[in-house]
Design a protein around this motif. Structure first.
Motif, short mmCIF file in Angstrom:
data_model
loop_
_atom_site.label_atom_id
_atom_site.label_comp_id
_atom_site.label_asym_id
_atom_site.label_seq_id
_atom_site.Cartn_x
_atom_site.Cartn_y
_atom_site.Cartn_z
N ILE A 145 -11.71 -6.71 0.63
CA ILE A 145 -10.41 -6.96 0.03
C ILE A 145 -10.44 -8.24 -0.79
O ILE A 145 -9.93 -8.30 -1.92
N ALA A 146 -11.08 -9.29 -0.26
CA ALA A 146 -11.15 -10.58 -0.96
C ALA A 146 -11.87 -10.43 -2.29
O ALA A 146 -11.42 -10.95 -3.33
N ILE A 147 -13.00 -9.73 -2.28
CA ILE A 147 -13.77 -9.54 -3.51
C ILE A 147 -12.97 -8.73 -4.53
O ILE A 147 -12.92 -9.05 -5.72
N GLU A 148 -12.29 -7.68 -4.04
CA GLU A 148 -11.54 -6.81 -4.94
C GLU A 148 -10.33 -7.53 -5.52
O GLU A 148 -10.05 -7.41 -6.73
N VAL A 149 -9.60 -8.28 -4.71
CA VAL A 149 -8.43 -8.99 -5.20
C VAL A 149 -8.83 -10.02 -6.24
O VAL A 149 -8.17 -10.15 -7.29
N ARG A 150 -9.91 -10.74 -5.99
CA ARG A 150 -10.36 -11.75 -6.95
C ARG A 150 -10.74 -11.11 -8.28
O ARG A 150 -10.41 -11.62 -9.36
N ASP A 151 -11.43 -9.96 -8.21
CA ASP A 151 -11.82 -9.26 -9.43
C ASP A 151 -10.61 -8.73 -10.17
O ASP A 151 -10.49 -8.88 -11.40
N LEU A 152 -9.67 -8.11 -9.45
CA LEU A 152 -8.47 -7.57 -10.09
C LEU A 152 -7.64 -8.67 -10.74
O LEU A 152 -7.15 -8.52 -11.86
N ALA A 153 -7.47 -9.79 -10.03
CA ALA A 153 -6.68 -10.90 -10.57
C ALA A 153 -7.33 -11.49 -11.81
O ALA A 153 -6.65 -11.81 -12.80
#
Length: 252
Positions: A145-153
């Motif tokens: 989730i952390a990796i995905e949120v950072r990428d999306l943001a």
């Protein structure tokens, strides 16, 4: 009689200035920033949501120490550094599985019961706000989730998101805690049936074993679409969220 050539036709700029003067905004005392596509869409959607959706807030205060302890267990030097917000998204997904009635959307065709916790995350971008989605969050680890949120943001701020990465979703999380905001309520963003507004982690005086003590606390506000969620259902969901936060070390 004036000829067509002699008639003064106001320019668009003049017409706009005249319209603003009717609002009491005098010429020469402002700069006008044109609305871009994102700002127009956001303004239209949120105006409609605030006007047309019957909604209500539920507020709870959560002990934040379990989240802080769980975050401290991750190596900050590794890729995909975990934040408190990432842990909250995992807790939200767990609560949506526990109380699936909240994981729903109202449509004119009927209530949509979502099969997965597709959690949107509010991200501020130049010119407005966008809500990229962590799809099937209940199936992902906190680090994922952390990796995905950072990428999306990151891609949201560069306007590199695909439409299917920000359209839809079943629930939304908006966090202003990093700005020192203690508590707030958000406007629903359809098709989400609810949105969780997250305030800052603060030291507060609370009762500990019957005596005054200091603990790290945070206030969250659940804004519910009353067409989908009633008060008791929203309260049960907040209880499930509180349980997930209290057991944050088990959020994998």
């Amino acid at each position: 009689m004036a000829t067509q050539a002699s008639i003064a036709i106001p320019s668009v700029k003049d017409e706009t200035a005249q319209a603003l003067e009717l609002l009491g905004i005098a010429r020469g005392r402002y700069d006008l920033v044109p609305l871009d596509g994102v700002r127009k869409v956001v303004a239209k959607r949120l105006t409609e949501a605030a006007r047309d959706i019957p909604h209500f807030p539920l507020v709870v205060h959560l002990a934040a120490q379990p989240l802080l302890d769980a975050r401290a267990a991750y190596d900050p030097q590794e890729a995909g550094k975990v934040s408190v917000n990432d842990l909250l998204i995992a807790a939200v997904a767990r609560a949506l599985v526990a109380v699936p009635e909240v994981n729903a959307s109202f449509t004119e065709h009927g209530l949509v019961r979502h099969h997965h916790a597709d959690v949107a995350v509010a991200v501020a971008i130049p010119g407005g706000l966008i809500t990229p989605i962590v799809r099937e969050a209940e199936t992902k680890s906190v680090r994922q989730i952390a990796i995905e949120v950072r990428d999306l943001a990151d891609r949201a701020k560069r306007k590199r998101l695909k439409p299917d990465e920000y359209n839809g979703g079943s629930f939304c999380v908006s966090n202003l805690g990093m700005f020192g905001v203690s508590s707030f309520g958000s406007i629903l963003n359809p098709p989400h049936g609810a949105i969780l507004s997250v305030g800052a982690v603060e030291e507060r005086v609370v009762a500990i074993d019957g005596a005054p003590g200091v603990a790290k606390m945070m206030t969250v506000t659940l804004t519910c679409d009353h067409r989908v969620i009633d008060g008791a259902t929203g309260a049960r969901w907040l209880q499930a969220l509180a349980a997930a936060v209290a057991d944050a070390s088990s959020l994998s």
